[in-house]
Scaffold this motif. Sequence first.
Motif, PDB file in Angstrom:
ATOM      1  N   LYS A 128     -23.507  49.657 -40.947  1.00 41.79           N
ATOM      2  CA  LYS A 128     -24.634  50.328 -41.594  1.00 41.79           C
ATOM      3  C   LYS A 128     -25.087  51.529 -40.763  1.00 41.79           C
ATOM      4  O   LYS A 128     -24.869  51.610 -39.555  1.00 41.79           O
ATOM      5  CB  LYS A 128     -25.796  49.359 -41.777  1.00 41.79           C
ATOM      6  CG  LYS A 128     -26.301  48.749 -40.483  1.00 41.79           C
ATOM      7  CD  LYS A 128     -27.366  47.693 -40.738  1.00 41.79           C
ATOM      8  CE  LYS A 128     -27.829  47.046 -39.424  1.00 41.79           C
ATOM      9  NZ  LYS A 128     -28.846  45.998 -39.655  1.00 41.79           N
ATOM     10  N   ALA A 167     -21.822  59.669 -47.157  1.00 45.43           N
ATOM     11  CA  ALA A 167     -21.350  58.406 -46.595  1.00 45.43           C
ATOM     12  C   ALA A 167     -19.868  58.474 -46.252  1.00 45.43           C
ATOM     13  O   ALA A 167     -19.430  58.007 -45.188  1.00 45.43           O
ATOM     14  CB  ALA A 167     -21.620  57.262 -47.578  1.00 45.43           C
ATOM     15  N   ASN A 201     -25.222  61.767 -51.660  1.00 45.00           N
ATOM     16  CA  ASN A 201     -25.224  60.640 -50.731  1.00 45.00           C
ATOM     17  C   ASN A 201     -23.874  59.941 -50.681  1.00 45.00           C
ATOM     18  O   ASN A 201     -23.441  59.498 -49.605  1.00 45.00           O
ATOM     19  CB  ASN A 201     -26.339  59.666 -51.103  1.00 45.00           C
ATOM     20  CG  ASN A 201     -27.672  60.080 -50.514  1.00 45.00           C
ATOM     21  OD1 ASN A 201     -27.943  59.816 -49.348  1.00 45.00           O
ATOM     22  ND2 ASN A 201     -28.496  60.746 -51.304  1.00 45.00           N
ATOM     23  N   THR A 261     -25.915  53.793 -50.434  1.00 49.68           N
ATOM     24  CA  THR A 261     -24.500  53.961 -50.750  1.00 49.68           C
ATOM     25  C   THR A 261     -23.696  52.867 -50.061  1.00 49.68           C
ATOM     26  O   THR A 261     -23.919  52.583 -48.884  1.00 49.68           O
ATOM     27  CB  THR A 261     -23.991  55.334 -50.282  1.00 49.68           C
ATOM     28  OG1 THR A 261     -24.783  56.361 -50.871  1.00 49.68           O
ATOM     29  CG2 THR A 261     -22.532  55.535 -50.672  1.00 49.68           C
ATOM     30  N   LEU A 270     -20.187  56.075 -39.320  1.00 49.73           N
ATOM     31  CA  LEU A 270     -20.515  54.929 -40.169  1.00 49.73           C
ATOM     32  C   LEU A 270     -19.345  53.968 -40.072  1.00 49.73           C
ATOM     33  O   LEU A 270     -18.276  54.217 -40.635  1.00 49.73           O
ATOM     34  CB  LEU A 270     -20.747  55.372 -41.616  1.00 49.73           C
ATOM     35  CG  LEU A 270     -21.021  54.266 -42.639  1.00 49.73           C
ATOM     36  CD1 LEU A 270     -22.239  53.432 -42.249  1.00 49.73           C
ATOM     37  CD2 LEU A 270     -21.206  54.863 -44.037  1.00 49.73           C
ATOM     38  N   LEU A 278     -24.731  53.051 -46.196  1.00 45.73           N
ATOM     39  CA  LEU A 278     -25.560  54.163 -45.744  1.00 45.73           C
ATOM     40  C   LEU A 278     -26.866  54.149 -46.534  1.00 45.73           C
ATOM     41  O   LEU A 278     -26.857  54.152 -47.772  1.00 45.73           O
ATOM     42  CB  LEU A 278     -24.859  55.504 -45.966  1.00 45.73           C
ATOM     43  CG  LEU A 278     -25.678  56.735 -45.560  1.00 45.73           C
ATOM     44  CD1 LEU A 278     -25.887  56.784 -44.063  1.00 45.73           C
ATOM     45  CD2 LEU A 278     -25.019  58.021 -46.075  1.00 45.73           C
TER      46      LEU A 278
END
Length: 292
Positions: free
Chosen positions: A201, A229, A225, A264, A238, A248
């Motif tokens: 995350k 991500a 978004n 996301t 990530l 995300l």
Amino acid sequence: METLPVRLYAAFAADETGGNMGAVVFEDMPLWPAARQRIAADLGAPTTGFVRHISEGRYETRFHSTCSEMDMCGHVTLAVFAALRDDGRIGPGSNVQETPAGEIGVEVTSDGAVTMHQPLPVFDLNQVAREEIAPLLGLDPNLVWRVTASSTALRHVFVQLAEQETLALLQPQDAALRDFCRDRSIDTIGVWCRQASGLGKAKVRLRDLCHGVGDPEEAASGTTNGALACDLFRSENLLPGAGGTAVLVAEQGFEMGRPSIVRTVLGTSGKEITSVSVGGYAALRMRGEFVL
């Protein structure tokens, strides 16, 4: 007198003051593109979705800002399927949305949550140097950490800043940004900074400048978004957790006074992204009819 049903929704709202406004028009009679554009301009929402039933579980949506048509819009996809559910036109389940960007799978749950499954990412469609982009944002180039590009439907350039406080200092040069995005075929410029991260995350703060699709800034953006991500996964900002899932969470719209939260979820296998899903809720703000 012919009319079409119109709904106005706030998508991804963090509270009752937030979210990105999206208009929905049920295209119960066919409209020419020029008519859709006129209606979108009259309604004045950042983006309007015109939705038409094709067959069981399949809908066509065309997206128009106040000045032009765009291939895809994430927050209006939430609004469209929330409106279809609220009007009793669909129930919980899986649907397909036909768009100029391709087919988008959309899941609707019994409590009204909407999740859209975006195309897999394409990277580096645009090359932009920080010395080019920083002046357009009213920033010193030294405040820009890095500039990248990715797409999961629309074409996005991402500008990473080191400090969240810098986001509030942006002074976008609107006319210059419109010309820049037009000349480079850029749909939006996402300016962001990292807030926190851990295994599986990450959390970021984002401002999305949408001059390329006709709006200076939007308070919540699904396609942006999703693409961000993917960009963070590629740069190892990530990292996937158990089962290859990476999440995300983005704060957006806070500097506009319209706080929004966008979530996301990436499916991954090794270094490959296998799925991109963006989801949330859209709250009804107005219902009415548009007189043709």
